[in-house]
Write a protein that holds these residues in place. Structure first.
Motif, short mmCIF file in Angstrom:
data_model
loop_
_atom_site.label_atom_id
_atom_site.label_comp_id
_atom_site.label_asym_id
_atom_site.label_seq_id
_atom_site.Cartn_x
_atom_site.Cartn_y
_atom_site.Cartn_z
N ALA A 50 -7.07 -8.94 8.36
CA ALA A 50 -7.55 -9.86 7.31
C ALA A 50 -7.78 -9.12 6.00
CB ALA A 50 -8.83 -10.56 7.77
N SER A 51 -8.26 -7.87 6.08
CA SER A 51 -8.54 -7.08 4.88
C SER A 51 -7.29 -6.45 4.28
CB SER A 51 -9.54 -5.97 5.23
OG SER A 51 -8.91 -5.00 6.08
N GLY A 52 -6.20 -6.44 5.04
CA GLY A 52 -4.98 -5.77 4.58
C GLY A 52 -4.98 -4.28 4.87
N ALA A 53 -6.00 -3.79 5.58
CA ALA A 53 -6.09 -2.36 5.88
C ALA A 53 -4.98 -1.90 6.81
CB ALA A 53 -7.45 -2.02 6.49
N LEU A 54 -4.53 -2.79 7.71
CA LEU A 54 -3.49 -2.43 8.68
C LEU A 54 -2.28 -3.33 8.48
CD1 LEU A 54 -2.54 -0.86 11.18
CD2 LEU A 54 -3.64 -2.62 12.58
N VAL A 55 -1.13 -2.67 8.28
CA VAL A 55 0.14 -3.39 8.12
C VAL A 55 1.18 -2.69 8.99
CG1 VAL A 55 1.97 -4.05 6.50
CG2 VAL A 55 -0.43 -4.04 5.75
N HIS A 56 1.87 -3.48 9.82
CA HIS A 56 2.92 -2.94 10.68
C HIS A 56 4.30 -3.24 10.09
CE1 HIS A 56 0.05 -2.21 13.86
NE2 HIS A 56 -0.29 -3.49 13.92
N ASP A 57 5.16 -2.22 10.08
CA ASP A 57 6.58 -2.43 9.79
C ASP A 57 7.33 -2.68 11.09
OD1 ASP A 57 6.45 -2.11 6.99
OD2 ASP A 57 6.41 0.06 7.23
N ALA A 58 6.81 -2.11 12.18
CA ALA A 58 7.37 -2.33 13.52
C ALA A 58 6.24 -2.23 14.52
CB ALA A 58 8.45 -1.30 13.83
N SER A 90 3.35 1.95 11.09
CA SER A 90 2.25 1.26 10.45
C SER A 90 1.61 2.09 9.35
CB SER A 90 1.17 0.92 11.49
OG SER A 90 1.75 0.31 12.62
N ILE A 91 0.90 1.36 8.49
CA ILE A 91 0.06 1.97 7.47
C ILE A 91 -1.36 1.45 7.72
CG2 ILE A 91 -0.46 2.13 5.00
CD1 ILE A 91 2.14 3.52 5.74
N TYR A 92 -2.33 2.36 7.82
CA TYR A 92 -3.72 1.97 7.99
C TYR A 92 -4.54 2.62 6.88
CZ TYR A 92 -8.30 1.09 9.96
OH TYR A 92 -9.60 0.66 10.13
N GLU A 93 -5.17 1.80 6.07
CA GLU A 93 -5.96 2.26 4.93
C GLU A 93 -5.19 3.26 4.08
OE1 GLU A 93 -9.67 3.60 6.72
OE2 GLU A 93 -10.45 1.54 6.66
N GLY A 94 -3.90 2.93 3.84
CA GLY A 94 -3.06 3.75 2.97
C GLY A 94 -2.46 4.98 3.61
N ARG A 95 -2.76 5.21 4.89
CA ARG A 95 -2.25 6.40 5.58
C ARG A 95 -1.22 6.01 6.64
NH1 ARG A 95 -7.62 6.67 6.18
NH2 ARG A 95 -7.45 6.57 8.43
N ASP A 96 -0.30 6.92 6.90
CA ASP A 96 0.69 6.73 7.96
C ASP A 96 -0.04 6.62 9.29
OD1 ASP A 96 2.83 6.83 9.69
OD2 ASP A 96 3.32 8.92 9.29
N ALA A 97 0.27 5.57 10.04
CA ALA A 97 -0.36 5.37 11.35
C ALA A 97 0.71 5.14 12.41
CB ALA A 97 -1.34 4.20 11.29
N ASP A 98 1.88 5.76 12.22
CA ASP A 98 2.97 5.62 13.19
C ASP A 98 2.59 6.32 14.48
OD1 ASP A 98 4.26 4.52 11.03
OD2 ASP A 98 5.81 6.08 10.89
N GLY A 99 3.10 5.81 15.59
CA GLY A 99 2.88 6.52 16.85
C GLY A 99 3.16 5.67 18.06
N TYR A 100 3.01 6.33 19.20
CA TYR A 100 3.13 5.68 20.51
C TYR A 100 1.82 5.90 21.25
CZ TYR A 100 8.09 5.31 19.63
OH TYR A 100 9.32 5.00 19.09
N PHE A 101 1.39 4.86 21.93
CA PHE A 101 0.13 4.90 22.66
C PHE A 101 0.31 4.28 24.02
CE2 PHE A 101 -0.49 4.40 18.15
CZ PHE A 101 -1.34 5.45 17.84
#
Length: 129
Positions: free
Chosen positions: A54-62, A87-98
């Protein structure tokens, strides 16, 4: 017991809602007392989980949910799989596998996600991750 297809459909709907950051769909898919344990041990409730979008802090490209196994126990199921994200979280790269474990419960005849727990795979995916 539900058909395997119902749980597979639920998983697909959840992953699509996460990809889109669809807070309306996620609100309906998560239990009111939903709890998430993140890959670094932080805990988020439902409001905090939805607020990231809702805040736009997290955006996924995939966003993917693969290698999923689901075991059902009456009105509950446990799903284990690999969540991948670009993904981008709060302007930082948040790519990964979990590696993710999900607790899915039946509430008033519908499946809802009650809890998730994520563990980092070190950037790898697959059974050896």
């Amino acid at each position: 017991m539900a058909h395997d297809q119902e749980l597979a459909d639920f998983a697909r709907q959840w992953a699509e809602a996460e990809l889109r950051g669809d807070t309306v769909a996620l609100d309906a898919l998560l239990t009111d007392d939903f709890t998430a344990v993140g890959p670094h041990g932080f805990v988020r409730d439902k409001k905090q989980w939805l607020d990231r979008y809702a805040s736009g802090a997290l955006v996924h490209d995939a966003f993917t949910w693969d290698e999923v196994t689901i075991r059902q126990y009456g009105g509950a199921a446990v799903a284990v799989g690999v969540q991948g994200q670009q993904s981008i979280y709060e302007g930082r790269d948040a790519d990964g596998y979990f590696r993710m474990t999900q607790m899915i419960v039946e509430v008033d005849g519908a499946w809802e996600l009650a809890a998730v727990h994520l563990s980092p795979t070190g950037g790898r995916r697959g059974p050896e991750a």
